[in-house]
Motif scaffolding. Structure first.
Motif, mmCIF file in Angstrom:
data_model
loop_
_atom_site.group_PDB
_atom_site.id
_atom_site.type_symbol
_atom_site.label_atom_id
_atom_site.label_comp_id
_atom_site.label_asym_id
_atom_site.label_seq_id
_atom_site.Cartn_x
_atom_site.Cartn_y
_atom_site.Cartn_z
ATOM 1 N N VAL A 55 -29.201 40.928 4.599
ATOM 2 C CA VAL A 55 -28.796 41.238 3.227
ATOM 3 C C VAL A 55 -29.863 42.093 2.572
ATOM 4 C CG1 VAL A 55 -28.355 40.280 0.935
ATOM 5 C CG2 VAL A 55 -27.361 39.188 2.949
ATOM 6 N N ARG A 56 -31.118 41.706 2.734
ATOM 7 C CA ARG A 56 -32.231 42.441 2.113
ATOM 8 C C ARG A 56 -32.242 43.896 2.570
ATOM 9 N NH1 ARG A 56 -37.279 40.754 0.144
ATOM 10 N NH2 ARG A 56 -36.913 38.663 0.918
ATOM 11 N N LYS A 57 -32.187 44.131 3.865
ATOM 12 C CA LYS A 57 -32.257 45.502 4.396
ATOM 13 C C LYS A 57 -31.058 46.338 3.990
ATOM 14 C CE LYS A 57 -35.113 44.289 8.323
ATOM 15 N NZ LYS A 57 -35.151 44.011 9.756
ATOM 16 N N GLN A 58 -29.874 45.766 4.137
ATOM 17 C CA GLN A 58 -28.671 46.519 3.805
ATOM 18 C C GLN A 58 -28.558 46.769 2.305
ATOM 19 O OE1 GLN A 58 -25.042 45.249 5.791
ATOM 20 N NE2 GLN A 58 -26.289 44.269 7.371
ATOM 21 N N PHE A 59 -29.040 45.826 1.497
ATOM 22 C CA PHE A 59 -29.017 45.981 0.048
ATOM 23 C C PHE A 59 -29.787 47.222 -0.372
ATOM 24 C CE2 PHE A 59 -31.188 45.324 -4.009
ATOM 25 C CZ PHE A 59 -30.105 45.138 -4.856
ATOM 26 N N TRP A 60 -31.042 47.335 0.083
ATOM 27 C CA TRP A 60 -31.882 48.458 -0.351
ATOM 28 C C TRP A 60 -31.347 49.783 0.161
ATOM 29 C CZ3 TRP A 60 -34.543 48.076 -4.426
ATOM 30 C CH2 TRP A 60 -35.072 46.845 -4.811
ATOM 31 N N HIS A 61 -30.826 49.788 1.372
ATOM 32 C CA HIS A 61 -30.275 51.030 1.909
ATOM 33 C C HIS A 61 -29.115 51.513 1.039
ATOM 34 C CE1 HIS A 61 -28.978 54.048 4.751
ATOM 35 N NE2 HIS A 61 -27.762 53.526 4.696
ATOM 36 N N LYS A 62 -28.175 50.620 0.740
ATOM 37 C CA LYS A 62 -27.008 51.008 -0.045
ATOM 38 C C LYS A 62 -27.383 51.287 -1.491
ATOM 39 C CE LYS A 62 -22.195 49.876 -0.877
ATOM 40 N NZ LYS A 62 -21.085 48.977 -0.516
ATOM 41 N N LEU A 63 -28.246 50.482 -2.081
ATOM 42 C CA LEU A 63 -28.611 50.686 -3.480
ATOM 43 C C LEU A 63 -29.321 52.017 -3.679
ATOM 44 C CD1 LEU A 63 -28.535 49.479 -6.319
ATOM 45 C CD2 LEU A 63 -30.803 48.564 -5.871
ATOM 46 N N LYS A 64 -30.248 52.364 -2.792
ATOM 47 C CA LYS A 64 -30.959 53.639 -2.919
ATOM 48 C C LYS A 64 -29.999 54.813 -2.823
ATOM 49 C CE LYS A 64 -35.418 52.025 -1.299
ATOM 50 N NZ LYS A 64 -36.423 52.089 -0.239
ATOM 51 N N ARG A 65 -28.980 54.664 -2.005
ATOM 52 C CA ARG A 65 -28.007 55.732 -1.816
ATOM 53 C C ARG A 65 -27.075 55.872 -3.021
ATOM 54 N NH1 ARG A 65 -23.236 55.073 0.941
ATOM 55 N NH2 ARG A 65 -23.957 53.071 1.692
ATOM 56 N N LEU A 66 -26.814 54.782 -3.740
ATOM 57 C CA LEU A 66 -25.799 54.784 -4.785
ATOM 58 C C LEU A 66 -26.294 54.496 -6.188
ATOM 59 C CD1 LEU A 66 -23.169 52.688 -2.823
ATOM 60 C CD2 LEU A 66 -23.170 55.153 -3.140
ATOM 61 N N ALA A 67 -27.563 54.257 -6.361
ATOM 62 C CA ALA A 67 -28.082 53.733 -7.631
ATOM 63 C C ALA A 67 -27.662 54.536 -8.857
ATOM 64 C CB ALA A 67 -29.594 53.625 -7.574
ATOM 65 N N LEU A 68 -27.663 55.826 -8.767
ATOM 66 C CA LEU A 68 -27.332 56.624 -9.941
ATOM 67 C C LEU A 68 -25.854 56.536 -10.318
ATOM 68 C CD1 LEU A 68 -29.489 59.786 -9.214
ATOM 69 C CD2 LEU A 68 -29.994 57.872 -10.734
ATOM 70 N N LYS A 69 -25.018 56.100 -9.402
ATOM 71 C CA LYS A 69 -23.586 55.993 -9.665
ATOM 72 C C LYS A 69 -23.187 54.626 -10.197
ATOM 73 C CE LYS A 69 -22.598 59.024 -5.791
ATOM 74 N NZ LYS A 69 -21.956 59.111 -4.479
ATOM 75 N N LEU A 70 -24.073 53.664 -10.126
ATOM 76 C CA LEU A 70 -23.716 52.288 -10.479
ATOM 77 C C LEU A 70 -24.077 51.949 -11.919
ATOM 78 C CD1 LEU A 70 -24.961 50.379 -7.307
ATOM 79 C CD2 LEU A 70 -22.628 51.051 -7.878
#
Length: 132
Positions: A22-37
């Motif tokens: 969860v930790r690894k996948q969270f940061w990968h996805k969040l960094k990729r999408l943060a500006l859209k969320l």
């Protein structure tokens, strides 16, 4: 066997059992999408609360389930759809936050704001740290 309240959430429930995934996948996805969320700060505050050692286990479990649902590559509404793509993620997170709101404290919120201010660079923390 799924209970009535968990139908459709089995993959998230399974992923939530593996905190490191969860930790690894969270940061990968969040960094990729943060500006859209639009709910990035709430999502980060939930993350910091979930990995805070002071947070009760039942609260961690609820938040990890919501975060695991966010990181799954498939969900009820595909994330690639403009505008609608994250509505299901936001709904799951909002429900989890309502259930455990009293456990997300000012330190978790400040850590979330600081991570956003840093542009989410080097935001991954060791287990149990809140970033505050």
């Amino acid at each position: 066997m799924a209970t009535d309240h968990s139908v459709g959430f089995e993959p998230a429930d399974e992923l939530a059992k593996d905190r490191e995934s969860v930790r690894k996948q969270f940061w990968h996805k969040l960094k990729r999408l943060a500006l859209k969320l639009p709910f990035a700060e709430d999502l980060l505050a939930a993350y910091y609360c979930a990995f805070d050692r002071q947070t009760p286990r039942h609260v961690q479990a609820a938040l990890l389930g919501a975060i695991a649902y966010f990181v799954l590559p498939f969900d009820f509404v595909p994330d690639v759809l403009p505008v609608l793509g994250f509505t299901d993620d936001a709904a799951v997170l909002a429900t989890a936050l309502r259930m455990v709101a009293s456990h997300i404290n000012a330190d978790h919120r400040e850590a979330a704001r600081a991570a956003i201010a840093r542009g989410l660079k080097n935001s991954e923390l060791k287990d149990g740290e809140t970033g505050a």
